[in-house]
Write a protein that holds these residues in place. Structure first.
Motif, PDB file in Angstrom:
ATOM      1  N   GLU A 177      41.005  23.737  22.078  1.00 18.04           N
ATOM      2  CA  GLU A 177      39.852  23.172  21.374  1.00 18.04           C
ATOM      3  C   GLU A 177      40.133  21.701  21.077  1.00 18.04           C
ATOM      4  N   ILE A 178      39.174  20.849  21.414  1.00 20.42           N
ATOM      5  CA  ILE A 178      39.307  19.406  21.192  1.00 20.42           C
ATOM      6  C   ILE A 178      38.266  18.998  20.157  1.00 20.42           C
ATOM      7  N   THR A 179      38.729  18.367  19.077  1.00 20.48           N
ATOM      8  CA  THR A 179      37.843  17.940  17.983  1.00 20.48           C
ATOM      9  C   THR A 179      37.953  16.432  17.808  1.00 20.48           C
ATOM     10  N   ILE A 186      31.354  12.156   8.736  1.00 19.89           N
ATOM     11  CA  ILE A 186      31.176  13.593   8.514  1.00 19.89           C
ATOM     12  C   ILE A 186      32.243  14.051   7.535  1.00 19.89           C
ATOM     13  N   ASP A 187      31.824  14.548   6.401  1.00 20.01           N
ATOM     14  CA  ASP A 187      32.765  14.963   5.357  1.00 20.01           C
ATOM     15  C   ASP A 187      33.347  16.350   5.616  1.00 20.01           C
ATOM     16  N   ALA A 188      32.512  17.286   6.037  1.00 18.00           N
ATOM     17  CA  ALA A 188      32.949  18.673   6.184  1.00 18.00           C
ATOM     18  C   ALA A 188      33.687  18.860   7.505  1.00 18.00           C
ATOM     19  N   TRP A 189      34.894  19.385   7.433  1.00 16.51           N
ATOM     20  CA  TRP A 189      35.717  19.593   8.630  1.00 16.51           C
ATOM     21  C   TRP A 189      34.987  20.484   9.639  1.00 16.51           C
ATOM     22  N   GLU A 190      34.315  21.507   9.162  1.00 16.05           N
ATOM     23  CA  GLU A 190      33.672  22.460  10.075  1.00 16.05           C
ATOM     24  C   GLU A 190      32.482  21.848  10.808  1.00 16.05           C
ATOM     25  N   ASN A 191      32.005  20.701  10.359  1.00 16.45           N
ATOM     26  CA  ASN A 191      30.867  20.059  11.015  1.00 16.45           C
ATOM     27  C   ASN A 191      31.264  18.963  11.993  1.00 16.45           C
ATOM     28  N   GLN A 192      32.570  18.781  12.220  1.00 12.80           N
ATOM     29  CA  GLN A 192      32.997  17.802  13.212  1.00 12.80           C
ATOM     30  C   GLN A 192      32.620  18.283  14.617  1.00 12.80           C
ATOM     31  N   ARG A 232      33.101  19.331  18.493  1.00 12.37           N
ATOM     32  CA  ARG A 232      34.171  20.022  19.209  1.00 12.37           C
ATOM     33  C   ARG A 232      33.707  20.459  20.600  1.00 12.37           C
ATOM     34  N   THR A 233      34.704  20.681  21.441  1.00 12.90           N
ATOM     35  CA  THR A 233      34.493  21.359  22.713  1.00 12.90           C
ATOM     36  C   THR A 233      35.773  22.099  23.056  1.00 12.90           C
ATOM     37  N   ALA A 273      28.807  14.511  25.651  1.00 13.95           N
ATOM     38  CA  ALA A 273      27.645  15.337  25.315  1.00 13.95           C
ATOM     39  C   ALA A 273      28.015  16.812  25.164  1.00 13.95           C
ATOM     40  N   HIS A 274      29.178  17.205  25.691  1.00 12.86           N
ATOM     41  CA  HIS A 274      29.624  18.595  25.554  1.00 12.86           C
ATOM     42  C   HIS A 274      30.265  18.862  24.193  1.00 12.86           C
ATOM     43  N   PHE A 275      30.523  17.819  23.414  1.00 16.77           N
ATOM     44  CA  PHE A 275      31.052  18.011  22.056  1.00 16.77           C
ATOM     45  C   PHE A 275      29.870  18.326  21.133  1.00 16.77           C
ATOM     46  N   VAL A 276      29.961  19.450  20.432  1.00 16.14           N
ATOM     47  CA  VAL A 276      28.843  19.882  19.586  1.00 16.14           C
ATOM     48  C   VAL A 276      29.337  20.120  18.171  1.00 16.14           C
ATOM     49  N   SER A 277      28.413  20.025  17.220  1.00 12.68           N
ATOM     50  CA  SER A 277      28.711  20.228  15.806  1.00 12.68           C
ATOM     51  C   SER A 277      27.947  21.437  15.290  1.00 12.68           C
TER      52      SER A 277
END
Length: 882
Positions: free
Chosen positions: A711-713, A719-725, A727-728, A744-748
């Motif tokens: 997983e690449i983040t 963005i404050d919340a870690w879970e909303n960064q 990723r792909t 474009a493949h990185f999504v939040s």
């Protein structure tokens, strides 16, 4: 009786007279309208560049007594002044700074500190009171160097210097405390009040050095801060006129000073909106103080960085720990909120010494309620205690209208001075050192002496830093050390850390503000608080470096530096130690480098690929050297879960100097671990985890091998919340493979499209299910962000998605999907019963791939198309055949 000299003796005497005459002539060469301003401090002379505020010592101890009341004499081209000793003496100073003295019996023995010379060569000299004296300094006059008269001003004004305006022939001066600009008719003594100077309103400085230029601009220097202010076209003013005034430069402070300058010499001016350094001071447009508050640069006092973000040390030992601290802050969604921070209120014990049985605390040394309109909140970055040499730490933010305008960060160290200073680290991390000069601090309010001059304070180095976000900070640092069996404090302040005593206990203060006036206020109050706890018995301070790096950048194996060369040095010695990676040994080099002798110098040093470098720039005058430290962004590992063990974490340098047009994340890593939870490797883009703009790129590329899903983040500052960064995920195997992943493949989880204007970190994570212990491995090389042509279409097909058109299909259709690697992809067609009815293999390449599918015997009905390779399995497509 007249005796005749022997002819040979006469010839010898004749030649002696000629030689002596030539020597005196050479020694007394006039300045002849030198463009420099000259600042006199007691019996030392500094050359001052009004445009930049920079100065350097040109001659020490020119006389036994102090020189004051200096002025440039247009009639002979010399600078003249008044001597404190011998009494009733004036002095003429030539271009070589040799002096001749003249005794004027009519002058008072003391109290002469205001002076200038008219274009006719009349020296106007005064001290306190209304009396002033005229002395003829016109060499064509029969009364040359003779007293002319004593005259009286029409108003008693408290001034410390005045200067002739060559445009209208009047004297001008600014009064202390009232900050009123006065025009003085030197012939009649009439004093005209032209009103308070707006830029000086509310200040209480002594203006001991004033100057004119050829256009009638009046330059006023404040003794305590060294700030130079300008008042435009004073010859056009009348009582009641609006005064056009502004900052002009930040120069050196002085408690006993006076200024002289040829009034018909121009001073270069900055055009604030053309993107050019017009006045040659190294400052462009809004960076130049002269542009403060003008239409193009309206903000005079922007917010400064919080103390909660400060205090990072300037050495190579802590890069990884600091990187870990910043990563954990971001991962834990930590953000300092000054609106909710604890307020620090002045108590009854403020400015009162602790009892003999009680040790004072750092908070007892923190200034309170000294900056009007501010609220003080605690901003202590307590997480620095674990990773720095500070044993105690306390900081406050001074907040006005919701913005931090000043910070005091105090630390206690027991094994030497605290090693972080803003001016050492920040210049190679995107910041710029705009100015280095002095500021003069007093422990308490000092009454004026007999001659109206304030007693001497202590000179500390002040610097002005422009941060990477464009904000500017005025910076001061000093450290207190207990001496004399802990009875007294000694206050030390140096540019170079090695000037402090090793292994000593220090109380360290770093102060940064958005105005030089607040810096002075906080510095003096802090010294007063030190004095309350233990009397200060000594000050040990250093002078600013005469050659310093304004800014620098490490770019693909080279260190690019811009130097400010105040003394016009012709060479410097660079002594450096550097490391290729975070874990490699230190290498060294020592080189002498020739300079052009210009005020602004550019140096390019070939270093090869490096991780960090610390170096010293020695100047040819053996004065204070400049020290710098640079670190790249740092690789770190997150093995915090209880079930995770990292068995190998190796950082290696790239094999080549980067020649691409993208943004390379330097150095490669290999990580092996066992985990039942997760393990991560992370890389900050900068050593402070500050944001970089990667928005011009559309692809993330790397060479990688390993075990399973990675997983690449990409962490964004906004963005404050870690879970909303964003990723792909990609799949690794034991074969090293090149990947090109569209951003474009990185999504939040929060949705939206990625916009990397504020990227701060990239994190690579491998996970287990929380129970099963797995061996995990990742080998990552040649990581970069690029602009890349991604295939047959301009739009990137979404991750794991495939497109089949037309669908329903009659005769043929095009199957399109994106591949982040070069691979052999299998395309399989199943009917509704799950039977495989067709199988194809295609060599797919990085980017959008398009493959033709023919009907070829497929009966009408519904089918399912599956695409997979060693790296990805795509979503199944429903195919309808007519």
């Amino acid at each position: 009786m007249i005796k005749q000299l022997h002819p040979s003796i006469a010839r010898v005497l004749f030649f002696l007279v000629v030689i002596l005459s030539m020597s005196i002539s050479a020694q007394n060469e006039p300045f002849n309208c030198d463009y420099n301003a000259y600042l006199f401090q007691r019996n030392d002379i500094y050359a001052l560049d009004l445009a930049s505020g920079s100065s350097y010592l040109v001659r020490e101890d020119i006389t036994e007594g102090s020189v004051n009341a200096v002025g440039y004499n247009p009639a002979d081209g010399y600078i003249w002044g008044s001597l404190s000793s011998p009494a009733k003496t004036i002095v003429r100073i030539g271009k070589n700074f040799n002096v001749e003295t003249f005794y004027i019996d009519e002058l008072p023995s003391s109290n002469r500190y205001v002076g200038d010379v008219s274009s006719e060569g009349i020296y106007y000299l005064k001290g306190g009171g209304t009396s002033f004296f005229k002395i003829d300094l016109n060499p064509e006059s029969a009364t040359y160097t003779k007293y002319v008269s004593t005259n009286t001003l029409s108003k008693n004004i408290s001034v410390h210097d005045w200067a002739f305006n060559a445009v209208d022939g009047f004297l001008y001066t600014v009064e202390k405390n009232t900050n009123i600009l006065y025009r003085v008719n030197a012939v009649t003594g009439e004093v005209i009040d032209l009103g308070e100077v707006p830029i000086l309103a509310g200040l209480s400085y002594t203006y001991g050095a004033v100057y004119f230029d050829a256009s009638g601009r009046f330059y006023v220097s404040a003794n305590q801060t060294g700030t130079v202010y300008v008042i435009q076209s004073v010859q056009t003013l009348q009582p009641g006129s609006t005064l056009d005034s502004n900052l002009f430069a930040y120069g050196p402070s002085s408690s006993s000073n006076d200024g002289a300058r040829c009034p018909t010499a121009p001073v270069p001016q900055e055009d604030c909106a053309n993107g050019v350094d017009d006045d040659g001071d190294g400052l462009v447009d809004c960076d130049d103080p002269a542009c403060s508050g003008v239409a193009a640069c309206p903000i005079l006092a922007p917010q400064v960085s919080s103390g909660n973000d400060g205090g990072l040390e300037s050495n190579d030992r802590l890069s990884q720990q600091i990187n870990q601290r910043n990563y954990l802050r971001k991962k834990g969604n930590y953000k300092f909120d000054k609106s909710k921070a604890k307020r620090v209120i002045k108590t009854k014990s403020y400015k009162k010494s602790a009892s003999k049985s009680t040790n004072f605390e750092l908070k007892d040394l923190i200034p309170l309620d000294v900056i009007p309109g501010t609220t003080t909140v605690e901003s202590s970055p307590s997480d620095l205690i674990a990773i720095t040499n500070a044993t105690e730490l306390y900081s406050v933010d001074y907040v006005k209208d919701g913005e931090t305008v000043a910070v005091v960060l105090a630390t206690k160290t027991e094994n030497g001075v605290y090693e972080h200073t803003k001016f050492i680290c920040d210049r190679l991390l995107g910041a710029e050192l705009l100015s280095v000069s002095t500021i003069e601090l007093f422990q308490e309010e000092i009454e004026e002496g007999e001659e109206g001059e304030e007693k001497e304070g202590v000179h500390f180095i002040k610097s002005i830093i422009k941060n990477s976000n464009g904000s500017k900070e005025f910076v001061l640092s000093f450290s207190g050390r207990l001496i004399n069996d802990d009875v007294n404090f000694e206050i030390d302040s140096h540019w170079n850390i090695d000037k402090y005593e090793a292994d000593a206990t220090y109380y360290n203060f770093q102060i940064w503000t958005n105005s030089v006036d607040d810096l002075l206020t906080l510095g003096e109050e802090a010294l007063a608080l030190f004095e309350i706890q233990k009397p200060i018995s000594d000050y040990v301070t250093s002078t600013p470096p005469p050659v310093f790096v304004k800014k620098g950048e490490y770019v693909n194996g080279t260190l690019e530096l811009e130097l400010i060369n105040i003394r016009r040095s012709k060479s410097v010695v660079i002594d450096a130690g550097f490391k290729r990676t975070e874990t490699s040994t230190t290498e060294y080099f020592n080189n002498t480098i020739d300079l052009t002798g210009n005020y602004i110098e550019t140096l390019v040093i070939e270093t090869g690929n490096i991780f960090d470098i610390g170096f010293r720039i020695e100047n040819e005058y053996n004065l204070t050297p400049d020290d710098l430290f640079m670190s790249d962004g740092v690789w770190g590992k997150d093995d915090s879960p209880a079930g995770t063990t990292v068995n190998e974490f190796v950082i290696t340098q790239n094999d080549n100097i980067y020649a691409g047009s993208g943004y390379r994340v330097e150095r490669n890593i290999s990580l092996k671990a066992t985990t039942n939870s997760y393990v991560s490797a992370f890389r900050s883009f900068t050593p402070r985890s500050t944001a970089v703009d990667l928005s011009e790129f559309d692809t993330f590329e790397l060479d990688a091998s390993g075990t399973g899903d990675l997983e690449i983040t990409i962490l964004k500052e906004g963005i404050d919340a870690w879970e909303n960064q964003f990723r792909t995920t990609i799949k690794l195997n034991e074969t090293e493979t090149h990947y090109a992943i569209p951003l474009a493949h990185f999504v939040s989880a929060a949705g939206g499209n990625i916009n990397l204007t504020d990227a701060i970190n990239i994190t690579f994570t491998m996970s287990s299910d929380g129970t099963t212990v797995l061996e995990k491995e990742m080998n990552l090389k040649d990581i970069q962000f690029t602009q890349k042509s991604l295939g047959v279409n301009t739009d990137v097909i979404a991750e794991n998605e495939a497109i089949l058109m037309p669908n329903p299909m009659s005769y043929n259709a095009e199957l399109s999907f994106y591949s982040e690697t070069n691979a052999t992809s299998k395309i399989e067609v199943y009917n509704v019963t799950g039977a495989l009815v067709r199988k194809m293999e295609e060599n797919t390449t990085i980017g959008n791939n398009s493959i033709s599918m023919l009907r070829e015997g497929l009966k009408s009905g519904i089918y399912f198309v599956q695409i997979r390779n060693d790296f990805r399995k795509y979503k199944t497509i429903k195919l309808v055949v007519n």
